[in-house]
Design an enzyme around this catalytic site. Sequence first.
Site, PDB file in Angstrom:
ATOM      1  CG  HIS A  70      -0.269   0.086   2.538  1.00  0.00           C
ATOM      2  ND1 HIS A  70      -0.007   1.288   3.180  1.00  0.00           N
ATOM      3  CD2 HIS A  70       0.192  -0.883   3.371  1.00  0.00           C
ATOM      4  CE1 HIS A  70       0.578   1.047   4.341  1.00  0.00           C
ATOM      5  NE2 HIS A  70       0.726  -0.255   4.482  1.00  0.00           N
ATOM      6  CG  ASP A  72      -3.221   3.608   2.536  1.00  0.00           C
ATOM      7  OD1 ASP A  72      -2.618   2.613   2.080  1.00  0.00           O
ATOM      8  OD2 ASP A  72      -4.053   3.530   3.457  1.00  0.00           O
ATOM      9  CG  ASP A 103       3.129   0.817   7.753  1.00  0.00           C
ATOM     10  OD1 ASP A 103       2.936   0.045   6.802  1.00  0.00           O
ATOM     11  OD2 ASP A 103       2.299   0.976   8.678  1.00  0.00           O
ATOM     12  CD  GLU A 136      -2.477  -1.860   5.729  1.00  0.00           C
ATOM     13  OE1 GLU A 136      -2.398  -2.854   6.479  1.00  0.00           O
ATOM     14  OE2 GLU A 136      -2.106  -0.711   6.081  1.00  0.00           O
ATOM     15  CD  GLU A 137      -1.355   2.301   7.562  1.00  0.00           C
ATOM     16  OE1 GLU A 137      -2.029   1.917   8.527  1.00  0.00           O
ATOM     17  OE2 GLU A 137      -0.129   2.070   7.444  1.00  0.00           O
ATOM     18  CD  GLU A 165       1.763  -3.709   5.840  1.00  0.00           C
ATOM     19  OE1 GLU A 165       2.564  -3.021   6.507  1.00  0.00           O
ATOM     20  OE2 GLU A 165       0.648  -3.291   5.485  1.00  0.00           O
ATOM     21  CG  HIS A 354       1.586   3.811  12.252  1.00  0.00           C
ATOM     22  ND1 HIS A 354       0.363   3.273  12.568  1.00  0.00           N
ATOM     23  CD2 HIS A 354       1.858   3.388  10.990  1.00  0.00           C
ATOM     24  CE1 HIS A 354      -0.102   2.563  11.558  1.00  0.00           C
ATOM     25  NE2 HIS A 354       0.805   2.618  10.585  1.00  0.00           N
TER      26      HIS A 354
END
Length: 381
Positions: A70, A72, A103, A136-137, A165, A354
């Site tokens: 992903h 996003d 990520d 995805e997030e 991931e 994150h």
Amino acid sequence: MSDTDAAKLTADLIRCPSVTPADGGALDVLDSLLSGAGFTCTRVNRGGINNLFARWGDKGHARTFGFNGHTDVVPVGDESAWTHAPFGAEELDGILYGRGATDMKSGVAAFAAAAVDFVQSTPPEGSVILAITGDEEGDALDGTTALLDYMDEAGEKMNVCLVGEPTCPENLGDMIKIGRRGSMSAWFTVRGVQGHSAYPHRAKNPLPAIARLMDRLASHELDQGTDHFDPSTLAIVTIDTGNPATNVIPAECKGTVNIRFNDTHSGESLSTWLKDEATKVATEFDVEIAVEIKVSGESFLTPPGDLSDLVSTAVQAETGVTPVLSTTGGTSDARFVKDHCAVVEFGLVGKTMHQVDENVPVEQIHQLKRIYSRILSDYFA
């Protein structure tokens, strides 16, 4: 021989402010790269989400390797707390900073660069598929699921898939994910009768009921784990009443739990248990308890075998590390891919994902690309 710079591609992706559900131009960057390398690219957009499906080779080939990832990212939070601009892709002392650095724009860049170089230098007898989502997030309703729905309708098929991931807790190469625990949340609303605290017999207090229910749920041992999974867990995440008065028994209160479960259970079996427990407590305290449940994903396992061996061999060859096969952690889009084909996950160290000043060592991006390149080479050998 082509030599696509995965670190530069990561930086280009970081500069795209793709906070879910915004794309920020990230898929345009990948579309341009992949189309230029002979991939057939299709935009699979649904529900305001941008997704990219890219295939090199003949459709429906009997030997097809897939990558999933992903572009996003989660919000940056307090931007003033960042030392480096969240979407600046600044590199300092061999470290690349920015939201998505770990990520997982680096993972997408590494497998895209590996795929481009591989098909151009040693065109395989087979197909390579990249399924890249922008959702995805977030709720993940129109991301990888939309890509898989498109593939089903278009007759596209991956034989195996690697999700890029971040999987490694400490050092690159130390963990491959061969499954994931299931995840679900349950919201309980207990309704009684409001009254004066001096006259509790004239009210029905919902608070003892929610306390009893939460205790019953949290005290229950779900299981003791299985061969490949740790014991399932239930966490009470909130109990809310919102009552500012000390002389009023409230009419309503709420509680929420989150469960991470192994292959001993299913979302359905746990939902039945949660509802049964709520019914018992409602009867005991003569209150009403409404239950709302959301299952985010079922537990799954790709048994150790050819696919995990393929990835492990490449990781060992490039890092000298023997990876542990694990099912720990939260959920990922592998929970959707597992219904399509065998799937494992392998990517970078996830320590800063994150976080403020999320970052990745540039050398690790190059190393990850080499691992993915070896996986492709070995798969099609």
